[in-house]
Write a protein that holds these residues in place. Sequence first.
Motif, PDB file in Angstrom:
ATOM      1  N   PHE A 162      -1.798  12.229  -8.022  1.00 43.07           N
ATOM      2  CA  PHE A 162      -3.090  11.788  -7.461  1.00 43.07           C
ATOM      3  C   PHE A 162      -3.158  12.163  -5.978  1.00 43.07           C
ATOM      4  O   PHE A 162      -2.127  12.328  -5.317  1.00 43.07           O
ATOM      5  CB  PHE A 162      -3.258  10.279  -7.625  1.00 43.07           C
ATOM      6  CG  PHE A 162      -3.553   9.861  -9.041  1.00 43.07           C
ATOM      7  CD1 PHE A 162      -4.848   9.908  -9.535  1.00 43.07           C
ATOM      8  CD2 PHE A 162      -2.534   9.452  -9.894  1.00 43.07           C
ATOM      9  CE1 PHE A 162      -5.128   9.538 -10.845  1.00 43.07           C
ATOM     10  CE2 PHE A 162      -2.797   9.075 -11.207  1.00 43.07           C
ATOM     11  CZ  PHE A 162      -4.100   9.117 -11.687  1.00 43.07           C
ATOM     12  N   THR A 163      -4.359  12.267  -5.475  1.00 43.87           N
ATOM     13  CA  THR A 163      -4.576  12.639  -4.077  1.00 43.87           C
ATOM     14  C   THR A 163      -5.719  11.789  -3.510  1.00 43.87           C
ATOM     15  O   THR A 163      -6.313  10.984  -4.223  1.00 43.87           O
ATOM     16  CB  THR A 163      -4.895  14.160  -3.997  1.00 43.87           C
ATOM     17  OG1 THR A 163      -4.990  14.522  -2.630  1.00 43.87           O
ATOM     18  CG2 THR A 163      -6.197  14.511  -4.701  1.00 43.87           C
ATOM     19  N   ASP A 164      -6.039  11.992  -2.225  1.00 38.11           N
ATOM     20  CA  ASP A 164      -7.162  11.299  -1.570  1.00 38.11           C
ATOM     21  C   ASP A 164      -7.112   9.785  -1.798  1.00 38.11           C
ATOM     22  O   ASP A 164      -8.118   9.162  -2.180  1.00 38.11           O
ATOM     23  CB  ASP A 164      -8.504  11.843  -2.097  1.00 38.11           C
ATOM     24  CG  ASP A 164      -8.680  13.319  -1.773  1.00 38.11           C
ATOM     25  OD1 ASP A 164      -8.010  13.799  -0.852  1.00 38.11           O
ATOM     26  OD2 ASP A 164      -9.477  13.984  -2.460  1.00 38.11           O
ATOM     27  N   VAL A 165      -5.962   9.202  -1.567  1.00 39.08           N
ATOM     28  CA  VAL A 165      -5.787   7.762  -1.813  1.00 39.08           C
ATOM     29  C   VAL A 165      -6.455   6.962  -0.700  1.00 39.08           C
ATOM     30  O   VAL A 165      -6.266   7.251   0.482  1.00 39.08           O
ATOM     31  CB  VAL A 165      -4.281   7.402  -1.876  1.00 39.08           C
ATOM     32  CG1 VAL A 165      -4.107   5.904  -2.142  1.00 39.08           C
ATOM     33  CG2 VAL A 165      -3.575   8.229  -2.940  1.00 39.08           C
ATOM     34  N   THR A 166      -7.259   5.972  -1.083  1.00 40.31           N
ATOM     35  CA  THR A 166      -7.799   5.023  -0.103  1.00 40.31           C
ATOM     36  C   THR A 166      -7.390   3.624  -0.528  1.00 40.31           C
ATOM     37  O   THR A 166      -7.178   3.353  -1.714  1.00 40.31           O
ATOM     38  CB  THR A 166      -9.338   5.077  -0.011  1.00 40.31           C
ATOM     39  OG1 THR A 166      -9.890   4.720  -1.288  1.00 40.31           O
ATOM     40  CG2 THR A 166      -9.833   6.451   0.397  1.00 40.31           C
ATOM     41  N   CYS A 167      -7.284   2.745   0.452  1.00 43.64           N
ATOM     42  CA  CYS A 167      -6.900   1.359   0.156  1.00 43.64           C
ATOM     43  C   CYS A 167      -7.817   0.442   0.951  1.00 43.64           C
ATOM     44  O   CYS A 167      -7.726   0.374   2.180  1.00 43.64           O
ATOM     45  CB  CYS A 167      -5.434   1.137   0.530  1.00 43.64           C
ATOM     46  SG  CYS A 167      -4.880  -0.545   0.194  1.00 43.64           S
ATOM     47  N   ASN A 217     -16.147  -5.050  -0.569  1.00 41.79           N
ATOM     48  CA  ASN A 217     -17.235  -4.292   0.042  1.00 41.79           C
ATOM     49  C   ASN A 217     -16.731  -3.144   0.907  1.00 41.79           C
ATOM     50  O   ASN A 217     -17.476  -2.579   1.697  1.00 41.79           O
ATOM     51  CB  ASN A 217     -18.143  -5.219   0.857  1.00 41.79           C
ATOM     52  CG  ASN A 217     -18.969  -6.092  -0.064  1.00 41.79           C
ATOM     53  OD1 ASN A 217     -19.438  -5.626  -1.110  1.00 41.79           O
ATOM     54  ND2 ASN A 217     -19.111  -7.352   0.279  1.00 41.79           N
ATOM     55  N   GLY A 218     -15.431  -2.823   0.771  1.00 41.90           N
ATOM     56  CA  GLY A 218     -14.884  -1.683   1.499  1.00 41.90           C
ATOM     57  C   GLY A 218     -14.241  -2.115   2.803  1.00 41.90           C
ATOM     58  O   GLY A 218     -14.066  -3.307   3.075  1.00 41.90           O
ATOM     59  N   GLY A 219     -13.911  -1.121   3.636  1.00 44.48           N
ATOM     60  CA  GLY A 219     -13.171  -1.426   4.860  1.00 44.48           C
ATOM     61  C   GLY A 219     -11.688  -1.357   4.552  1.00 44.48           C
ATOM     62  O   GLY A 219     -11.254  -1.864   3.514  1.00 44.48           O
ATOM     63  N   PRO A 220     -10.932  -0.699   5.431  1.00 48.15           N
ATOM     64  CA  PRO A 220      -9.513  -0.512   5.137  1.00 48.15           C
ATOM     65  C   PRO A 220      -8.757  -1.835   5.062  1.00 48.15           C
ATOM     66  O   PRO A 220      -9.150  -2.812   5.697  1.00 48.15           O
ATOM     67  CB  PRO A 220      -9.020   0.350   6.313  1.00 48.15           C
ATOM     68  CG  PRO A 220     -10.055   0.221   7.366  1.00 48.15           C
ATOM     69  CD  PRO A 220     -11.343  -0.122   6.710  1.00 48.15           C
ATOM     70  N   ALA A 221      -7.695  -1.854   4.269  1.00 45.32           N
ATOM     71  CA  ALA A 221      -6.885  -3.067   4.148  1.00 45.32           C
ATOM     72  C   ALA A 221      -6.239  -3.389   5.486  1.00 45.32           C
ATOM     73  O   ALA A 221      -5.807  -2.494   6.206  1.00 45.32           O
ATOM     74  CB  ALA A 221      -5.810  -2.856   3.081  1.00 45.32           C
ATOM     75  N   GLN A 222      -6.220  -4.677   5.823  1.00 39.40           N
ATOM     76  CA  GLN A 222      -5.523  -5.162   7.018  1.00 39.40           C
ATOM     77  C   GLN A 222      -4.185  -5.757   6.565  1.00 39.40           C
ATOM     78  O   GLN A 222      -3.959  -5.953   5.369  1.00 39.40           O
ATOM     79  CB  GLN A 222      -6.359  -6.251   7.712  1.00 39.40           C
ATOM     80  CG  GLN A 222      -7.794  -5.862   7.979  1.00 39.40           C
ATOM     81  CD  GLN A 222      -7.913  -4.754   9.020  1.00 39.40           C
ATOM     82  OE1 GLN A 222      -7.187  -4.745  10.005  1.00 39.40           O
ATOM     83  NE2 GLN A 222      -8.823  -3.810   8.801  1.00 39.40           N
ATOM     84  N   VAL A 223      -3.350  -6.069   7.546  1.00 41.53           N
ATOM     85  CA  VAL A 223      -2.015  -6.601   7.216  1.00 41.53           C
ATOM     86  C   VAL A 223      -2.134  -7.806   6.287  1.00 41.53           C
ATOM     87  O   VAL A 223      -1.355  -7.962   5.354  1.00 41.53           O
ATOM     88  CB  VAL A 223      -1.268  -6.993   8.521  1.00 41.53           C
ATOM     89  CG1 VAL A 223       0.082  -7.640   8.186  1.00 41.53           C
ATOM     90  CG2 VAL A 223      -1.054  -5.760   9.375  1.00 41.53           C
ATOM     91  N   ILE A 266      -7.362  -0.068  -4.479  1.00 39.87           N
ATOM     92  CA  ILE A 266      -6.945   1.326  -4.368  1.00 39.87           C
ATOM     93  C   ILE A 266      -7.904   2.229  -5.140  1.00 39.87           C
ATOM     94  O   ILE A 266      -8.348   1.877  -6.231  1.00 39.87           O
ATOM     95  CB  ILE A 266      -5.524   1.500  -4.979  1.00 39.87           C
ATOM     96  CG1 ILE A 266      -4.548   0.486  -4.366  1.00 39.87           C
ATOM     97  CG2 ILE A 266      -5.055   2.937  -4.890  1.00 39.87           C
ATOM     98  CD1 ILE A 266      -3.817   0.889  -3.156  1.00 39.87           C
ATOM     99  N   GLN A 267      -8.169   3.371  -4.527  1.00 37.74           N
ATOM    100  CA  GLN A 267      -8.847   4.472  -5.243  1.00 37.74           C
ATOM    101  C   GLN A 267      -8.047   5.733  -4.997  1.00 37.74           C
ATOM    102  O   GLN A 267      -7.508   5.926  -3.897  1.00 37.74           O
ATOM    103  CB  GLN A 267     -10.251   4.716  -4.714  1.00 37.74           C
ATOM    104  CG  GLN A 267     -11.325   3.887  -5.368  1.00 37.74           C
ATOM    105  CD  GLN A 267     -12.724   4.326  -4.897  1.00 37.74           C
ATOM    106  OE1 GLN A 267     -13.004   5.507  -4.745  1.00 37.74           O
ATOM    107  NE2 GLN A 267     -13.573   3.347  -4.699  1.00 37.74           N
ATOM    108  N   GLU A 269       0.844  -1.206   0.000  1.00 37.05           N
ATOM    109  CA  GLU A 269       0.000   0.000   0.000  1.00 37.05           C
ATOM    110  C   GLU A 269       0.876   1.252   0.000  1.00 37.05           C
ATOM    111  O   GLU A 269       0.592   2.216  -0.718  1.00 37.05           O
ATOM    112  CB  GLU A 269      -0.915  -0.035   1.234  1.00 37.05           C
ATOM    113  CG  GLU A 269      -1.724   1.223   1.421  1.00 37.05           C
ATOM    114  CD  GLU A 269      -2.614   1.188   2.659  1.00 37.05           C
ATOM    115  OE1 GLU A 269      -2.838   0.081   3.213  1.00 37.05           O
ATOM    116  OE2 GLU A 269      -3.077   2.256   3.074  1.00 37.05           O
ATOM    117  N   GLN A 270       1.926   1.247   0.803  1.00 34.65           N
ATOM    118  CA  GLN A 270       2.792   2.428   0.903  1.00 34.65           C
ATOM    119  C   GLN A 270       3.450   2.727  -0.436  1.00 34.65           C
ATOM    120  O   GLN A 270       3.589   3.891  -0.824  1.00 34.65           O
ATOM    121  CB  GLN A 270       3.865   2.216   1.992  1.00 34.65           C
ATOM    122  CG  GLN A 270       3.332   2.208   3.418  1.00 34.65           C
ATOM    123  CD  GLN A 270       2.429   1.007   3.721  1.00 34.65           C
ATOM    124  OE1 GLN A 270       2.615  -0.086   3.177  1.00 34.65           O
ATOM    125  NE2 GLN A 270       1.425   1.231   4.553  1.00 34.65           N
TER     126      GLN A 270
END
Length: 247
Positions: free
Chosen positions: A219-224, A229-235, A242-243, A207-208
Amino acid sequence: MTRSIEDPYRDRELVRLYDLDNPGGPDHAYYRRLADTMAARSIIDLGCGTGLLTRSLARPGRTVIGVDPSPTMLDYARRQPGSESVTWLEGDASALAPDGSSDLAVCTGNAIMHIGPEALPATLISLAAALRPGGTVSFESRNPACRAWEGWTPAATYCERDTPVGQLREWLDVTDITGQRVVFDAHNVFPDGEDRVYTSILYFRTEQEFRRELDLAGFTDVTCAGGWNGGPAQVRSPLLIIQARRA
Ligand SMILES: C[S@@+](CC[C@H](N)C(=O)[O-])C[C@H]1O[C@@H](n2cnc3c(N)ncnc32)[C@H](O)[C@@H]1O
């Protein structure tokens, strides 16, 4: 043995099987939902392959561009029902017009993993140039923390099956792992006994790493997210979804 290290998707018979093996599910639903939620009127599908998702994105009042460097994949895509609703471009992201007009660019089926470190910065810059300010890019990539390549052994992947193009024996074999770069051979044996071997090189990024590359490309406002169905990525999320928005 026939070996290819160029286009791993150049075998016409295997390309005919691609959509049967990769029919689309929550991944396609996610990308269609994203396009609909944004009310996207102009969409780019980079690495569109056979175009199964690409064609399903097409609607009246919306333009859809499918781009892929594989002539065999694109030839198949162009011959499918509904293909006339899509503009097909052979090439990589540099084939896209830098006209800042698209609302959404997607890159699906882990296609981004085929793009090496020497090409990823230019790819993201081309996508940014094709998107309007505020336009969205979205793609998924396998999480290196899950080490999927460790399962790509002949013993774990060997399969014999009937297919529309004949009985097929197939297996994967990883031949090199250097840092984030994983090289593997896909073996395919039809009844003629020839082992058709297609070599793929995939790049596993964190992700980094994606955040840094996206930032550098404007690009800006990066989400992972870690699932469709969404929810942040876990280890240990298997996928990084990515969006980001063009600044
Ligand atoms: C696993 S397939 C995914 C196809 C399709 N997007 C899907 O979801 O099924 C990967 C695709 O990426 C394409 N590809 C390889 N290198 C690429 C590049 N540099 N730029 C864009 N696409 C590329 C391949 O030709 C192939 O069609």
